[in-house]
Motif scaffolding. Structure first.
Motif, PDB file in Angstrom:
ATOM      1  N   CYS A 123       0.943  -1.134  -0.010  1.00 15.55           N
ATOM      2  CA  CYS A 123      -0.051   0.059  -0.119  1.00 15.55           C
ATOM      3  C   CYS A 123       0.761   1.319  -0.014  1.00 15.55           C
ATOM      4  O   CYS A 123       1.869   1.088   0.601  1.00 15.55           O
ATOM      5  N   VAL A 126       1.890   2.433   3.616  1.00  8.42           N
ATOM      6  CA  VAL A 126       2.510   1.690   4.527  1.00  8.42           C
ATOM      7  C   VAL A 126       4.153   1.128   3.953  1.00  8.42           C
ATOM      8  O   VAL A 126       4.859   0.865   4.632  1.00  8.42           O
ATOM      9  N   LYS A 141      -2.450  -1.311   9.455  1.00 13.63           N
ATOM     10  CA  LYS A 141      -1.253  -2.205   9.194  1.00 13.63           C
ATOM     11  C   LYS A 141      -0.057  -1.930   9.801  1.00 13.63           C
ATOM     12  O   LYS A 141       0.927  -2.392   9.865  1.00 13.63           O
ATOM     13  N   VAL A 146      -6.722   3.870  11.547  1.00 15.03           N
ATOM     14  CA  VAL A 146      -7.527   4.189  10.785  1.00 15.03           C
ATOM     15  C   VAL A 146      -7.259   3.579   9.199  1.00 15.03           C
ATOM     16  O   VAL A 146      -5.830   3.034   9.110  1.00 15.03           O
ATOM     17  N   CYS A 147      -7.702   3.544   8.373  1.00 11.04           N
ATOM     18  CA  CYS A 147      -7.455   3.200   6.908  1.00 11.04           C
ATOM     19  C   CYS A 147      -7.254   4.466   6.120  1.00 11.04           C
ATOM     20  O   CYS A 147      -8.111   5.383   6.141  1.00 11.04           O
ATOM     21  N   HIS A 148      -6.216   4.725   5.596  1.00 11.63           N
ATOM     22  CA  HIS A 148      -6.128   6.221   4.648  1.00 11.63           C
ATOM     23  C   HIS A 148      -6.567   5.732   3.089  1.00 11.63           C
ATOM     24  O   HIS A 148      -6.885   6.959   2.739  1.00 11.63           O
ATOM     25  N   VAL A 149      -7.007   4.527   2.998  1.00  8.12           N
ATOM     26  CA  VAL A 149      -7.526   4.463   1.472  1.00  8.12           C
ATOM     27  C   VAL A 149      -9.043   4.360   1.611  1.00  8.12           C
ATOM     28  O   VAL A 149      -9.586   5.109   0.703  1.00  8.12           O
ATOM     29  N   CYS A 156      -8.057  -3.953   6.177  1.00  7.58           N
ATOM     30  CA  CYS A 156      -7.064  -3.452   5.314  1.00  7.58           C
ATOM     31  C   CYS A 156      -7.053  -3.881   3.725  1.00  7.58           C
ATOM     32  O   CYS A 156      -7.400  -5.113   3.510  1.00  7.58           O
ATOM     33  N   VAL A 157      -7.114  -2.816   2.756  1.00  7.33           N
ATOM     34  CA  VAL A 157      -7.286  -3.242   1.469  1.00  7.33           C
ATOM     35  C   VAL A 157      -5.808  -3.171   0.794  1.00  7.33           C
ATOM     36  O   VAL A 157      -5.954  -2.767  -0.569  1.00  7.33           O
ATOM     37  N   ALA A 158      -4.897  -3.222   1.401  1.00  6.44           N
ATOM     38  CA  ALA A 158      -3.432  -3.525   0.735  1.00  6.44           C
ATOM     39  C   ALA A 158      -3.670  -4.215  -0.418  1.00  6.44           C
ATOM     40  O   ALA A 158      -4.222  -5.260  -0.351  1.00  6.44           O
TER      41      ALA A 158
HETATM   42  S1  SF4 Z   1      -5.271  -0.400   2.799  1.00  2.00           S
HETATM   43 FE1  SF4 Z   1      -5.332   1.194   4.571  1.00  2.00          FE
HETATM   44  S2  SF4 Z   1      -5.120  -0.328   6.494  1.00  2.00           S
HETATM   45 FE2  SF4 Z   1      -4.209  -1.141   4.654  1.00  2.00          FE
HETATM   46  S3  SF4 Z   1      -1.966  -0.567   4.440  1.00  2.00           S
HETATM   47 FE3  SF4 Z   1      -3.078   1.023   3.425  1.00  2.00          FE
HETATM   48  S4  SF4 Z   1      -3.837   2.521   4.678  1.00  2.00           S
HETATM   49 FE4  SF4 Z   1      -3.081   0.752   5.909  1.00  2.00          FE
END
Ligand code: SF4
Ligand SMILES: Cc1cc2nc3c(=O)[nH]c(=O)nc-3n(C[C@H](O)[C@H](O)[C@H](O)COP(=O)(O)OP(=O)(O)OC[C@H]3O[C@@H](n4cnc5c(N)ncnc54)[C@H](O)[C@@H]3O)c2cc1C
Length: 340
Positions: A123, A126, A141, A146-149, A156-158
């Motif tokens: 991601c 990260v 992650k 929080v998730c920034h995406v 997590c949607v990495a």
């Molecule tokens: S998808 Fe969200 S939680 Fe996963 S690594 Fe990216 S920012 Fe972090």
């Protein structure tokens, strides 16, 4: 310069010894190290022990089995070997294509198939230095909340950015995993189509104590056309930012060939590959001039990239459509390959 954290290194000689070393500590497996070691340098994880797979001769080797109905590849085989191996090129050419497209020649000579299958999800928020991540407060992650995406997202949607995985799913391949149960070695086999999860934090079905030992690819029983396409900003080194694996099984040859089975698998969307509906292709002739656009349209409809890797998501979605259309048109022009 980014430095590695301190860790103990175990170098077992057999799968049994490696499984034992894996079960006695918070250890991680080390294959070629081309993904794991950069991640350690970025402090994405800090395991106390690494268990090297380097000396496990049992994980190396490529062979046809079961009367040439299955291609077996050890997980310790390097991507360079897969890219150049005559048996792979004849029986699973799209896998050779995918292996040849990874990173650079130096990395492919070190990187293994097992490591490529278990590549960590990636991601843009990260895969950065610890200092960079701390500046935006981390994410699910990397120690944050929080998730920034996905705003408000709790998952997590990495992206799974492995080049071989979409192909292995498209070829209906299976993964063999070894583990220790009551002190004795056991094996289980999982189809690649069911091996990946939608959570980028833990994106495979592998249990902590398991080692992937072998990939099994069932071979075509009739004419087949298959390919792998990836897009990346530079023609080498870069990870894919979109990827598509295609496989068409056919009845008949050349211009009369009719699609009897098809797989279209898209990578780099989220933590698991997306299998796209191929209903639009069934029963059509490979040379049908509507086929490329029908398949491309299905990909465009079902795949919505996220802002999890570089380049804008709408641009990547358009690229998926264009690259799919071109790849199907190219396959329609070539003769059937991979038939056994
Ligand atoms: S998808 Fe969200 S939680 Fe996963 S690594 Fe990216 S920012 Fe972090
Ligand atoms: C500059 C650069 C460019 C890259 N470009 C690409 C690219 O274009 N495409 C791409 O797909 N990858 C790319 N990579 C990532 C990486 O090189 C490959 O994915 C490679 O195949 C990883 O294999 P490895 O043997 O080095 O794995 P390692 O780094 O040793 O391990 C990776 C992960 O797999 C686990 N693992 C390894 N073997 C096994 C096993 N047998 N059983 C269970 N778990 C196992 C490890 O514990 C670790 O979590 C790139 C890396 C770099 C540094």
């Amino acid at each position: 310069m980014l430095r590695l954290p301190r860790f103990a290194l175990e170098v077992p000689e057999t799968v049994g010894q490696a499984l034992a070393a894996l079960s006695t500590s918070e250890a991680r497996l080390l294959a070629g190290g081309t993904d794991l070691l950069p991640n350690l340098k970025h402090r994405l994880e800090t395991p106390s022990t690494l268990v090297s797979l380097h000396r496990l001769a049992a994980l190396r080797g490529i062979a046809l089995d079961e009367g040439a109905r299955v291609l077996r590849l050890g997980t310790g085989v390097t991507l360079a070997t897969i890219a150049h191996d005559a048996t792979v090129k004849v029986h699973a050419p799209s896998l050779a294509e995918a292996a040849a497209s990874v990173a650079s020649p130096q990395i492919r000579r070190t990187a293994t198939l097992g490591g490529n299958v278990h590549l960590d999800t990636r991601c843009r928020y990260v895969n950065q230095t610890a200092l960079w991540r701390s500046a935006i407060g981390g994410c699910l992650k990397s120690g944050g909340t929080v998730c920034h995406v996905v705003e408000g997202g709790q998952n997590c949607v990495a992206a799974l950015s492995s080049d071989t995985v979409p192909v292995l799913v498209a070829l209906d391949a299976e993964l063999v995993l070894a583990s220790l149960v009551d002190g004795s070695e056991q094996r289980r086999t999982v189809p690649f189509a069911r091996y990946f999860r939608s959570d980028g934090l833990r994106h495979t079905e592998r249990a902590r104590g398991e080692i992937a030992t072998e990939v099994r690819v069932p071979l075509a029983t009739g004419p087949r056309r298959a390919t792998y396409v990836k897009w990346r900003p530079r023609a080498t080194i870069d990870f894919p930012l979109v990827s598509i694996a295609l496989r068409f099984d056919l009845d008949g040859e050349h211009d009369e060939a009719v699609v009897t089975d098809a797989r279209v698998v898209v990578g780099v969307l989220g933590s698991r590959p997306r299998v796209v509906s191929t209903a639009a292709a069934m029963g059509l002739r490979m040379r049908d001039e509507t086929l490329p656009e029908r398949v491309a349209e299905a990909v465009w409809r079902e795949c919505k990239p996220l802002e999890n890797v570089p380049y804008e998501a709408p641009y990547r979605r358009t690229l998926l459509r264009v690259l799919t259309r071109r790849a199907v048109a190219r396959l329609a022009r070539v003769g059937a390959v991979g038939a056994t």
